[in-house]
Design an enzyme around this catalytic site. Structure first.
Site, PDB file in Angstrom:
ATOM      1  N   HIS A 317       2.308  -5.440   4.524  1.00  0.00           N
ATOM      2  CA  HIS A 317       2.986  -5.932   5.725  1.00  0.00           C
ATOM      3  C   HIS A 317       3.465  -7.353   5.470  1.00  0.00           C
ATOM      4  O   HIS A 317       2.792  -8.131   4.777  1.00  0.00           O
ATOM      5  CB  HIS A 317       2.032  -5.900   6.922  1.00  0.00           C
ATOM      6  N   ASP A 375       2.394   1.533  10.498  1.00  0.00           N
ATOM      7  CA  ASP A 375       3.494   2.493  10.403  1.00  0.00           C
ATOM      8  C   ASP A 375       3.090   3.745   9.634  1.00  0.00           C
ATOM      9  O   ASP A 375       3.549   4.847   9.934  1.00  0.00           O
ATOM     10  CB  ASP A 375       4.713   1.847   9.726  1.00  0.00           C
TER      11      ASP A 375
END
Length: 452
Positions: A317, A375
């Site tokens: 991320h 995600d």
């Protein structure tokens, strides 16, 4: 200008910039928030020095002061109004979190009941919007529909455009939180050619969304409580994430005094990008490319190869240099959903689970801190529930709307708020004289066009 001089960081009140060319120095004040890094206050820098700062992507620039969300990416911390995201996901519900983001505190029982009632009574859409949907092609992406319909809300509500009035601001906030789920469900129904399903006031926010999405006039749809809880957690985990691209877009649009419905439509457009809200769609496409569990080792080696364009989506991320705290909740929820729905043989989900297991043990991913992020798991959950990948970003937008509108409200109420106006480092042509068309040299800029 050079020689950026730094003093003792512990007692630092300002930084001093030295201009060696003219021998002048400039003190840059330092602002300290309640948490997080200290900030150089450069608001008067241009006035004092005649210079701007250069920060593409604004990765080292605080664009605003906010009390809503705190992130420490190195420690894996995400808090809303001081509350840890895991506590909210496990112990709260989405509308409580909406109230928290808007008002700064969790609601009392009385306030919670009133807020739920207000949101529930704003879920209906003006019936004329049904005809607006019919103007889109059936194969239009649901996010394209969302951008258009949310923007169109500006044409329907003229009773809440004086944003200096707190009551009108709150009406706009309530309408957006309530109607965005209905808009998203209708976008899905329209894309598959099914009739719209109207909201039901006796259902919770997430139950209502699932009902509007999956029920049909021909059957009696019963919401699975495990799926409803998973949906609620999904919305909570996506409710706000500080000054990301879409939130910054909403604030920038709102800084001009634009209608809040138009601002949220701008945020949806920004979220649509594959580098932002489209990441969970990319996870599913990656799993489809891998195809089978037997191919995982080959694709992990491809991911490690710097010269190979293949990338493992859903790992790592930009903000979190540690484990994404939302991913831990999503992982637990994903396994609950797979167990509840008794999904064991879906090749895509089997590939995902095996990929997760290998990546969490592989030294390459551990050393680079490429942990599965929110995600990765959200894609697994949404596919298991039955959403097509085109709806993934729509669901993200439904959850994020409360964050956007809370940030918009905070910006409007900020006494130092001013219209956003980033500067630039100009690298174009210097001043030159205008030439008549018959004296201009022939260029080859459009040769590619003439060949078509």
């Amino acid at each position: 200008m050079s020689d950026f001089q730094e003093y003792n960081k512990n007692n630092l009140k300002s930084f001093t910039l030295f201009d060696n060319e003219n021998g002048q120095s400039y003190d840059v004040p330092i602002i300290e928030g309640s948490e997080g890094p200290k900030v150089l206050d450069i608001r008067d820098l241009y006035k004092k020095t005649g210079m701007f700062t250069f920060d593409p992507g604004f990765t080292s620039t605080a664009s605003c002061s906010s009390e809503i969300t705190f992130i420490d990416g190195h420690k894996g911390i995400l808090r809303h109004r001081g509350y840890d995201i895991k506590d909210l996901a496990y112990h709260s519900n989405f509308l409580e979190v909406c109230y928290l983001l808007l008002h700064g505190e969790l609601p009392s029982q009385e306030d919670k009941s009133k807020f739920q009632n207000v949101i529930t009574n704003h879920t209906m859409l003006n019936e004329q919007l049904v005809y607006f949907y019919r103007g889109f092609r059936r194969d239009a992406h649901p996010m394209a529909i969302m951008v258009g319909v949310v923007g169109a809300l500006s044409a329907f509500y003229h009773d809440s455009t004086d944003f200096s009035d707190i009551n009108q601001r709150m009406i706009a906030c309530h309408r957006l939180i309530a109607k965005i789920a209905t808009i998203g469900a209708m976008a899905y129904k329209y894309s598959i050619g099914q009739p719209f399903v109207y909201p039901q006031n006796h259902l919770s926010y997430s139950e209502n969304f699932l009902h509007m999405t999956f029920s049909l006039p021909t059957n009696n749809y019963k919401v699975n409580p495990v799926i409803a809880k998973a949906m609620d957690r999904f919305f909570i985990l996506h409710a706000d994430h500080e000054q990301n691209a879409s939130t910054s877009t909403v604030r920038l649009a709102g800084s001009s005094g634009a209608n809040p419905f138009a601002c949220i439509a701008a945020g949806i457009a920004s979220l649509w990008g594959p580098a932002h809200g489209g990441a969970n769609e990319a996870v599913i496409r990656m799993l489809e490319e891998i195809g089978d569990v037997s191919n995982i080792d080959k694709y992990i080696e491809k991911a490690k190869d710097k010269d190979d364009p293949f990338r493992l989506m859903g790992f790592g991320h930009r903000v979190y240099k540690n484990y994404d705290p939302r991913a831990d909740v999503m992982k637990k929820t994903a396994h609950e959903i797979l167990e509840e729905l008794n999904i064991k043989d879906d090749p895509l989900l089997k590939t995902a689970l095996q990929l997760e297991e290998i990546a969490l043990k592989d030294k390459y991913f551990i050393d680079k801190k490429l942990y599965p992020n929110v995600d990765f798991y959200s894609g697994i959950i949404l596919k298991a529930i039955g959403f097509p990948t085109s709806m993934f970003t729509v669901l993200f937008a439904i959850g994020r709307t409360v964050g956007w509108i809370s940030q918009w409200k905070e910006m409007i109420e900020d006494p130092v708020n001013k219209i956003g106006r980033p500067r630039q480092l100009y690298n174009g042509k210097n001043s030159r004289s205008y030439e008549e068309v018959n004296r201009r040299e022939k260029k080859s800029i459009f040769q590619w066009l003439w060949k078509k």
